[in-house]
Design a protein around this motif. Structure first.
Motif, mmCIF file in Angstrom:
data_model
loop_
_atom_site.group_PDB
_atom_site.id
_atom_site.type_symbol
_atom_site.label_atom_id
_atom_site.label_comp_id
_atom_site.label_asym_id
_atom_site.label_seq_id
_atom_site.Cartn_x
_atom_site.Cartn_y
_atom_site.Cartn_z
ATOM 1 N N UNK A 104 0.833 -1.206 0.000
ATOM 2 C CA UNK A 104 0.000 0.000 0.000
ATOM 3 C C UNK A 104 0.868 1.256 0.000
ATOM 4 N N UNK A 105 1.854 1.296 0.896
ATOM 5 C CA UNK A 105 2.679 2.504 1.010
ATOM 6 C C UNK A 105 3.650 2.644 -0.147
ATOM 7 N N UNK A 106 3.992 1.541 -0.772
ATOM 8 C CA UNK A 106 4.791 1.661 -1.994
ATOM 9 C C UNK A 106 3.992 2.371 -3.079
ATOM 10 N N UNK A 107 2.708 2.076 -3.167
ATOM 11 C CA UNK A 107 1.856 2.751 -4.145
ATOM 12 C C UNK A 107 1.675 4.225 -3.799
ATOM 13 N N UNK A 108 1.500 4.502 -2.523
ATOM 14 C CA UNK A 108 1.340 5.896 -2.096
ATOM 15 C C UNK A 108 2.579 6.710 -2.445
ATOM 16 N N UNK A 109 3.736 6.145 -2.166
ATOM 17 C CA UNK A 109 4.993 6.883 -2.344
ATOM 18 C C UNK A 109 5.499 6.910 -3.782
ATOM 19 N N UNK A 110 4.838 6.172 -4.668
ATOM 20 C CA UNK A 110 5.299 6.128 -6.058
ATOM 21 C C UNK A 110 5.235 7.495 -6.721
ATOM 22 N N UNK A 111 4.231 8.291 -6.341
ATOM 23 C CA UNK A 111 4.119 9.668 -6.843
ATOM 24 C C UNK A 111 3.571 10.524 -5.707
ATOM 25 N N UNK A 112 4.396 10.713 -4.683
ATOM 26 C CA UNK A 112 3.926 11.271 -3.427
ATOM 27 C C UNK A 112 3.448 12.718 -3.551
ATOM 28 N N UNK A 113 4.083 13.486 -4.399
ATOM 29 C CA UNK A 113 3.704 14.894 -4.522
ATOM 30 C C UNK A 113 2.276 15.016 -5.051
ATOM 31 N N UNK A 114 1.993 14.297 -6.120
ATOM 32 C CA UNK A 114 0.631 14.305 -6.658
ATOM 33 C C UNK A 114 -0.351 13.736 -5.646
ATOM 34 N N UNK A 115 0.042 12.637 -4.983
ATOM 35 C CA UNK A 115 -0.830 11.984 -4.017
ATOM 36 C C UNK A 115 -1.237 12.951 -2.905
ATOM 37 N N UNK A 116 -0.292 13.678 -2.349
ATOM 38 C CA UNK A 116 -0.582 14.585 -1.242
ATOM 39 C C UNK A 116 -1.506 15.720 -1.676
ATOM 40 N N UNK A 117 -1.340 16.197 -2.892
ATOM 41 C CA UNK A 117 -2.222 17.259 -3.372
ATOM 42 C C UNK A 117 -3.654 16.753 -3.519
#
Length: 384
Positions: free
Chosen positions: A300-313
């Protein structure tokens, strides 16, 4: 004199600006309260890639993991897009014990029309069913597969309380029935009854692994690898908002599709005190679910961190909209007996009241209404 006129002009200008600012704030607040439905329907996808919303979906519900809340998201999404749901022949679950089989599904009248489209097959499964990939593929081909997991100790206590397993084992009069169960869980588990199978590694069971294979380490490891290969997304309840962003990205959803109100919560009378010592016992007793959960928590966290900047926005934008919808749709009222309940505020427009009702609707009611609609327009035949 000129100076006084200039000062008077400046003061007047400041007064006008102040009034406009106040009016603007009030109008914005009124717009947010009364027109939030149109606001949330406009998808401002941040860095969203061009994609087509997925129209073939299998959502495998696991018990007491937030799966009912998530299921209602799929029900709303399917209804919005005129998708055809595979429905159980009776009730709103396929089976809690037997692996899913196509024979469990209400037969579809192919060639009929639904919202102007010819019915050629099923698009979505969203009701409780034990995972069986071959049979689910046969019902909804080329689907994206989604499920959700929860920290196993919390899931175990929740299932024990929600399904009132203490009654089945004659523990309802104990001061802490769950603690009594955990003193010797194996002896109780050998006496099965309705839903008692959830008292041990219930998430793996829901995902299709029979209990006799749990202690077989190679088989367990193979099952976990197989699930990782076969599921497009495994959500994590403890990170529910984050999971919804991954769901949005996986299925190319709009923000509106991911907004929610919690469903299936237990009453306080069905909750138990869990001490640290008990929690350690629970981890040992549920150790196979622990292994499953830990594996997918990492993926799960590997997927989250794959594009973290976009994810956080996207997460920030989602939470703003979620706060707005909770503010609009939920009013907490204290009843005469001291308990609190949620209700929809009555000062909303008819359109927004109707929208809030869709957020509150549970899966049982949705299935009943959907089944009747399908019968009325001839997609399925009336049972019996």
């Amino acid at each position: 004199m000129a100076i006084n006129k200039r000062n008077l002009f400046i003061c007047s200008l400041l007064l006008v600006v102040s009034v406009l600012f106040i009016l603007d704030s009030q109008l914005k607040d009124k717009y947010l309260k009364q027109n939030i439905k149109s606001y949330i329907s406009t998808d401002v996808s941040l860095d969203h890639e061009m994609c087509e919303p997925v129209k073939q979906v299998v959502y495998v519900k696991t018990h007491k993991t937030g799966s009912t809340t998530t299921g209602t998201l799929f029900e709303r999404y399917g209804h919005k897009n005129s998708l055809i749901f595979a429905l159980p022949k009776t009730g709103h679950t396929f089976s809690t014990l037997d692996l899913f089989n196509r024979s469990m599904v209400t037969e579809l009248q192919l060639g009929s029309t639904y919202n102007g489209k010819m019915v050629t097959g099923f698009n979505i499964i969203a009701n409780h069913a034990r995972y069986n990939r071959i049979e689910m593929d046969a019902v909804v081909p080329n689907a994206k597969f989604i499920t959700i997991l929860r920290e196993p100790s919390d899931q175990l206590e929740s299932a024990f309380g929600y399904f009132e397993l203490a009654k089945g084992w004659g523990l309802e009069d104990k001061p802490n029935a769950f603690e009594t169960f955990m003193e010797d869980p194996e002896s109780y588990f050998k006496k099965p009854f309705f839903m008692s199978h959830l008292a041990s590694n219930g998430q793996l069971f829901d995902l299709g692994l029979d209990y006799r294979f749990l202690s077989d380490e190679p088989t367990l490891n193979y099952k976990i690898r197989q699930l990782e290969h076969e599921f497009d997304l495994v959500m994590i309840m403890e990170y529910y908002d984050e999971s919804l962003i991954l769901l949005k990205q996986t299925l190319c959803l709009e923000y509106e599709d991911t907004l929610y109100l919690k469903k299936g919560a237990r009453k306080d009378t069905k909750r138990f005190v869990v001490t640290p010592k008990m929690r350690e016992k629970m981890k040992i007793w549920n150790r196979y679910d622990v292994k499953l959960y830990n594996h997918f928590n990492e993926t799960f966290w590997r997927k989250v961190n794959a594009n973290r900047q976009r994810f956080d926005r996207e997460l920030e934008e989602f939470r703003k909209r979620q706060d707005d919808i909770s503010t609009m749709c939920v009013e907490h009222v204290t009843l005469s007996n001291g308990t609190e309940k949620r209700q929809i505020p009555q000062n909303l427009s008819k359109q927004n009241i109707a929208y809030c009702k869709t957020l509150f609707m549970g899966d049982g009611r949705f299935v009943r209404r959907l089944r009747q609609t399908y019968i009325d327009i001839g997609i399925i035949t009336k049972p019996g």
